[in-house]
Design an enzyme around this catalytic site. Structure first.
Site, PDB file in Angstrom:
ATOM      1  N   ASP A   8       0.867  -1.173   0.000  1.00  0.00           N
ATOM      2  CA  ASP A   8       0.000   0.000   0.000  1.00  0.00           C
ATOM      3  C   ASP A   8       0.912   1.234   0.000  1.00  0.00           C
ATOM      4  OD1 ASP A   8       0.946   0.241   2.597  1.00  0.00           O
ATOM      5  OD2 ASP A   8      -1.009   0.165   3.562  1.00  0.00           O
ATOM      6  N   CYS A  65       3.364  -3.158   4.038  1.00  0.00           N
ATOM      7  CA  CYS A  65       2.453  -2.076   4.432  1.00  0.00           C
ATOM      8  C   CYS A  65       3.134  -1.339   5.584  1.00  0.00           C
ATOM      9  CB  CYS A  65       1.049  -2.601   4.770  1.00  0.00           C
ATOM     10  SG  CYS A  65       0.901  -3.595   6.261  1.00  0.00           S
ATOM     11  N   THR A  67       2.890  -1.743   8.866  1.00  0.00           N
ATOM     12  CA  THR A  67       3.382  -2.676   9.889  1.00  0.00           C
ATOM     13  C   THR A  67       3.668  -4.070   9.361  1.00  0.00           C
ATOM     14  OG1 THR A  67       1.114  -3.337  10.353  1.00  0.00           O
ATOM     15  CG2 THR A  67       2.011  -1.523  11.697  1.00  0.00           C
ATOM     16  N   GLY A  70      -1.624  -5.896   8.572  1.00  0.00           N
ATOM     17  CA  GLY A  70      -2.873  -5.952   7.812  1.00  0.00           C
ATOM     18  C   GLY A  70      -2.711  -6.689   6.493  1.00  0.00           C
ATOM     19  N   HIS A  98      10.257 -24.053   8.894  1.00  0.00           N
ATOM     20  CA  HIS A  98       9.199 -24.790   9.599  1.00  0.00           C
ATOM     21  C   HIS A  98       7.810 -24.587   9.000  1.00  0.00           C
ATOM     22  CE1 HIS A  98      11.500 -25.409  13.664  1.00  0.00           C
ATOM     23  NE2 HIS A  98      12.211 -25.761  12.603  1.00  0.00           N
ATOM     24  N   ASN A  99       7.560 -23.437   8.418  1.00  0.00           N
ATOM     25  CA  ASN A  99       6.193 -23.121   7.952  1.00  0.00           C
ATOM     26  C   ASN A  99       6.064 -23.099   6.442  1.00  0.00           C
ATOM     27  OD1 ASN A  99       6.723 -20.759  10.448  1.00  0.00           O
ATOM     28  ND2 ASN A  99       5.392 -22.510  10.799  1.00  0.00           N
ATOM     29  N   ARG A 132       8.340 -33.624   9.705  1.00  0.00           N
ATOM     30  CA  ARG A 132       7.197 -33.356  10.592  1.00  0.00           C
ATOM     31  C   ARG A 132       6.558 -31.998  10.293  1.00  0.00           C
ATOM     32  NH1 ARG A 132      11.758 -32.053  13.212  1.00  0.00           N
ATOM     33  NH2 ARG A 132      11.828 -30.266  14.628  1.00  0.00           N
ATOM     34  N   HIS A 133       7.363 -31.092   9.777  1.00  0.00           N
ATOM     35  CA  HIS A 133       6.825 -29.762   9.460  1.00  0.00           C
ATOM     36  C   HIS A 133       5.870 -29.827   8.255  1.00  0.00           C
ATOM     37  CE1 HIS A 133       9.491 -28.193  12.441  1.00  0.00           C
ATOM     38  NE2 HIS A 133      10.544 -28.709  11.814  1.00  0.00           N
TER      39      HIS A 133
HETATM   40  C1  RB5 Z   1      -1.893   2.509   6.649  1.00  0.00           C
HETATM   41  O1  RB5 Z   1      -1.977   3.674   7.382  1.00  0.00           O
HETATM   42  C2  RB5 Z   1      -1.656   1.330   7.587  1.00  0.00           C
HETATM   43  O2  RB5 Z   1      -2.775   1.111   8.396  1.00  0.00           O
HETATM   44  C3  RB5 Z   1      -1.328   0.084   6.808  1.00  0.00           C
HETATM   45  O3  RB5 Z   1      -0.224   0.327   6.001  1.00  0.00           O
HETATM   46  C4  RB5 Z   1      -0.944  -1.143   7.620  1.00  0.00           C
HETATM   47  O4  RB5 Z   1       0.029  -0.846   8.560  1.00  0.00           O
HETATM   48  C5  RB5 Z   1      -2.046  -1.953   8.140  1.00  0.00           C
HETATM   49  O5  RB5 Z   1      -1.865  -2.990   8.766  1.00  0.00           O
END
Ligand code: RB5
Length: 142
Positions: A8, A65, A67, A70, A98-99, A132-133
Site C-alpha cells: 500500500d 504495508c 506494519t 494488515g 518450519h512453515n 514433521r513440518h
Molecule cells: C496505513 O496507514 C496502515 O494502516 C497500513 O499500512 C498497515 O500498517 C495496516 O496494517
C-alpha cells in the site's frame, strides 16, 4: 526466482527499494503496485498478490504495508498462501524452514531498509525442512 511484490502507500518506498534489490540480484519481479504514495487500501494489493501465488504464477511474494500486519492477514485468507510477517532474520529462517512460508510481509514503519534486505535474503535462501513440518503445514491447508 520469479516473485511478485506489492504494497500500500505506507510500504511503497520499501517495496520499490526491495524490488530493485531483488532485480539487481537476478530475480524476476512482478510489481503489482501500488505505484504512488497516494493513499491505497492494503487488502487490494494483498489479494492480488495472493491470487498470483495460489495460481502458481510466481514462486514467492513480498508484501509491504506500514506494519506488515494488515497485508499479511489479508493474504492469509487465500488457501495455499502462507504469509509471514517477519521482524528479524530468525523469523524469516523459521518461517521458511518450519512453515514453508511463500510470502514475506514487512512493515516499512517498523523495519529499516538494511534489516529488510537481510530478512528478505534469509527468506529466499532458507529451504523448507519438510518431515514433521510438512505434516503440520498440510494440516493448515485442511
Ligand atoms: C496505513 O496507514 C496502515 O494502516 C497500513 O499500512 C498497515 O500498517 C495496516 O496494517
Amino acid at each position: 526466482m520469479r516473485l511478485a511484490a506489492a504494497s500500500d502507500h505506507a510500504g511503497f518506498p520499501l517495496k520499490n527499494h526491495l524490488a530493485a534489490w531483488l532485480r539487481a540480484r537476478g530475480h524476476e519481479v512482478l510489481d503489482l503496485g501500488t505505484h504512488s504514495a497516494e493513499s491505497a487500501d492494503y487488502p487490494d494489493f494483498a489479494h492480488e498478490l495472493a491470487r498470483r501465488i495460489a495460481a502458481g504464477e510466481v514462486e514467492r511474494g513480498l508484501l509491504v504495508c506500514g506494519t506488515g500486519i494488515g497485508i499479511s492477514i489479508a493474504a492469509n485468507r487465500h488457501p495455499g498462501v502462507r504469509a509471514a510477517r517477519c521482524l528479524s532474520e530468525y523469523d524469516a529462517r523459521m518461517a521458511r524452514a518450519h512453515n514453508d512460508a511463500n510470502v514475506l510481509a514487512l512493515g516499512e514503519r517498523v523495519t529499516g531498509a538494511g534489516l529488510a534486505e537481510a530478512i528478505l535474503e534469509t527468506f529466499l535462501a532458507t529451504p523448507f525442512e519438510g518431515g514433521r513440518h510438512a505434516r503440520r503445514v498440510q494440516k493448515i491447508e485442511r
